[in-house]
Write a protein that holds these residues in place. Structure first.
Motif, short mmCIF file in Angstrom:
data_model
loop_
_atom_site.label_atom_id
_atom_site.label_comp_id
_atom_site.label_asym_id
_atom_site.label_seq_id
_atom_site.Cartn_x
_atom_site.Cartn_y
_atom_site.Cartn_z
N GLY A 1 98.30 45.84 43.17
CA GLY A 1 98.33 45.34 41.80
C GLY A 1 97.02 44.72 41.38
O GLY A 1 96.55 44.90 40.26
N LEU A 2 96.39 44.00 42.32
CA LEU A 2 95.10 43.38 42.02
C LEU A 2 94.04 44.45 41.73
O LEU A 2 93.24 44.31 40.80
CB LEU A 2 94.67 42.53 43.21
N LEU A 3 94.07 45.53 42.51
CA LEU A 3 93.11 46.61 42.30
C LEU A 3 93.34 47.27 40.93
O LEU A 3 92.38 47.55 40.20
CB LEU A 3 93.25 47.65 43.41
N VAL A 4 94.60 47.49 40.58
CA VAL A 4 94.93 48.11 39.29
C VAL A 4 94.45 47.23 38.13
O VAL A 4 93.86 47.72 37.15
CB VAL A 4 96.44 48.37 39.20
N ILE A 5 94.66 45.93 38.25
CA ILE A 5 94.24 45.02 37.17
C ILE A 5 92.72 44.99 37.04
O ILE A 5 92.18 44.97 35.93
CB ILE A 5 94.80 43.61 37.43
N LEU A 6 92.01 45.01 38.17
CA LEU A 6 90.55 45.01 38.11
C LEU A 6 90.03 46.27 37.42
O LEU A 6 89.10 46.21 36.60
CB LEU A 6 89.97 44.90 39.52
N VAL A 7 90.63 47.41 37.75
CA VAL A 7 90.24 48.66 37.09
C VAL A 7 90.56 48.58 35.59
O VAL A 7 89.74 48.97 34.73
CB VAL A 7 90.95 49.86 37.74
N ALA A 8 91.74 48.07 35.26
CA ALA A 8 92.13 47.94 33.85
C ALA A 8 91.18 47.02 33.10
O ALA A 8 90.83 47.27 31.94
CB ALA A 8 93.56 47.42 33.74
N LEU A 9 90.73 45.94 33.76
CA LEU A 9 89.80 45.02 33.12
C LEU A 9 88.46 45.69 32.85
O LEU A 9 87.86 45.50 31.79
CB LEU A 9 89.62 43.78 33.99
N ALA A 10 88.00 46.49 33.81
CA ALA A 10 86.73 47.20 33.62
C ALA A 10 86.84 48.19 32.46
O ALA A 10 85.94 48.30 31.62
CB ALA A 10 86.35 47.92 34.91
N VAL A 11 87.95 48.93 32.41
CA VAL A 11 88.16 49.89 31.33
C VAL A 11 88.26 49.19 29.98
O VAL A 11 87.66 49.63 28.99
CB VAL A 11 89.43 50.73 31.60
N ALA A 12 89.00 48.09 29.93
CA ALA A 12 89.14 47.35 28.68
C ALA A 12 87.79 46.82 28.22
O ALA A 12 87.49 46.82 27.01
CB ALA A 12 90.13 46.20 28.87
N GLY A 13 86.96 46.37 29.15
CA GLY A 13 85.63 45.89 28.80
C GLY A 13 84.77 47.00 28.21
O GLY A 13 84.08 46.79 27.20
#
Length: 350
Positions: free
Chosen positions: A27-39
Motif C-alpha cells: 500500500g505504501l508503494l502504491v501511494i508513493l506512485v500515486a503521489l508522483a503521478v498526481a504531482g
C-alpha cells in the motif's frame, strides 16, 4: 449485534503478521506512485496545458522557455502548497479521529475552521486586512484560540476532557462562531467581498513567501503527531486502560490538540479551509493499515496530498480555461463518502 459508528468495535482476528506487513508495504508503494503521478499531473494541467514529456524535460533542464516559466514559477509552488496542506489536513484528521475515538471526526468538528474564519472576518472588518499575508496570522490565532476554548469547555467541571464533551463543545462553538461570522458578513458587504474567495478553499492564490511563513508551524505539528502516534494507540483502548499502561492521557490530549491547531490552523490560513480531506483519508487508509496509529499517520501524510492534488487538477480541467477551487471539488467528492460512512453499520477500528 454489530458495533455502530459511535461504538468501539470488538477486537477482530488480525491477519498474520507477514501478510499485514506485506499489505502495508504494498500500500505504501502504491501511494508513493500515486503521489508522483498526481504531482506530475498538477504540473502538466492548467489553463495552458503541457505534455508530460515537456514537464519532465523542464524539470531536469530549466531553460528560458514558456513551459519552464509556467512549471517553475506558477505550478510548482502550487503543487508544493497542495502537498503541504494535504499533509496538514490529513494528519490533523487522523489525530482528531484518534483523540476522540470517532471515525467521523474532522478538523472542523473541534471548531478550528470556524475559529479561523471568525478571527479573519474580524481582521478584515476591523483592521482592514486585504491580503493572505494578513489573513495567515489572524487565521492561525483564531484556530489556536478556538481549539483551546473547546478543550476548556469540554473539560470544565470534569477534571479531564472526554471525547464526547470535546465533540459537543466543538460543534457548539462552531455554530456560535459561524453564526457571528455570517452576521458580520451580511451587515458589511465589503467584508463579504474580501472574504468570498478566501473562504472557498483554494491553493491558487497563496504565494511562496506565505507558504514559507506557515511551513514551520506545519512541520512542528507533524513532528508532534509522529511523536504521539504510539500513545494514541493506547488512547484508542480507553482512557483508563491507557493510563494503566503508563500513557499520560491528559498530556497526550493537550499535545494532540496543539498539533491539530498547528496543522489545521496553518492549512486553513493558507487556503481558507479544505473540507473532508481530514475525514476521508484517515478513514480510508485505516482499511489497509489496521488500527495502528503509527501507520495511519504515515499513510495519511502521503495519501492526503494525492487527494488534494487530484481534486485541484480536476477543478482546473472541467471548466478550462477557468477553474473550480479545490475546496469545492473535495466537498463534492466528500459528501457522498460521508453519507456512505454514516450508512456503514460497522466502522473501521480506531
Amino acid at each position: 449485534m454489530p458495533p455502530t459508528l459511535t461504538q468501539q468495535p470488538p477486537a477482530t482476528a488480525a491477519p498474520p503478521a507477514p501478510s499485514l506487513y506485506r499489505r502495508r508495504a504494498l500500500g505504501l508503494l502504491v501511494i508513493l506512485v500515486a503521489l508522483a503521478v498526481a504531482g506530475l499531473l498538477s504540473l502538466a494541467f492548467g489553463a495552458n496545458p503541457l505534455s508530460l514529456g515537456a514537464v519532465w524535460q523542464v524539470l531536469w533542464d530549466r531553460d528560458q522557455s514558456e513551459a519552464a516559466t509556467i512549471v517553475w514559477t506558477i505550478r510548482a509552488p502550487r503543487t508544493l502548497l497542495g502537498i503541504l496542506v494535504g499533509v496538514a489536513f490529513g494528519v490533523a484528521g487522523a489525530l482528531i479521529q484518534a483523540l476522540t475515538r470517532n471515525p467521523l471526526a474532522d478538523p472542523g468538528i473541534l471548531g478550528v475552521n470556524a475559529g479561523a474564519g471568525f478571527v479573519v472576518t474580524v481582521g478584515v472588518g476591523f483592521f482592514g486586512l486585504t491580503s493572505i499575508t494578513g489573513y495567515v496570522w489572524f487565521a492561525f490565532l483564531g484556530a489556536a484560540v478556538a481549539t483551546v476554548l473547546v478543550y476548556l469547555i469540554g473539560s470544565a467541571g470534569r477534571g479531564s476532557a472526554s471525547p464526547v464533551t470535546l465533540v459537543l463543545a466543538g460543534v457548539a462553538l462552531s455554530a456560535v462562531l459561524g453564526g457571528i461570522t455570517t452576521f458580520l458578513t451580511l451587515i458589511d458587504e465589503e467584508t463579504f467581498r474580501a472574504l468570498r474567495n478566501w473562504g472557498l478553499g483554494s491553493i491558487a492564490r497563496t504565494g511562496p513567501s506565505e507558504t514559507v511563513a506557515v511551513l514551520p508551524f506545519l512541520a512542528a505539528g507533524l513532528l508532534i503527531a509522529v511523536m504521539l502516534s504510539g500513545a494514541l494507540n493506547s488512547i484508542a483502548l480507553g482512557d483508563d486502560l491507557a493510563a494503566s499502561l503508563g500513557t499520560r492521557v491528559g498530556r497526550t490530549r493537550v499535545l494532540g490538540i496543539i498539533a491539530v491547531t498547528l496543522l489545521a490552523g496553518g492549512g486553513t490560513a493558507l487556503t481558507g479551509g479544505i473540507g473532508f480531506v481530514g475525514l476521508m483519508v484517515p478513514h480510508v487508509v485505516r482499511w489497509f493499515t489496521g488500527p495502528d496509529q503509527r501507520w495511519i499517520i504515515l499513510y495519511s501524510t502521503l495519501a492526503a496530498p494525492v487527494l488534494v492534488l487530484l481534486s485541484d487538477v480536476l477543478g482546473r480541467v472541467i471548466v478550462r480555461p477557468g477553474e473550480i477551487e479545490v475546496g469545492i471539488v473535495t466537498a463534492v467528492i466528500g459528501a457522498p463518502v460521508l453519507i456512505a460512512l454514516v450508512r456503514r453499520r460497522v466502522a473501521s477500528g480506531l
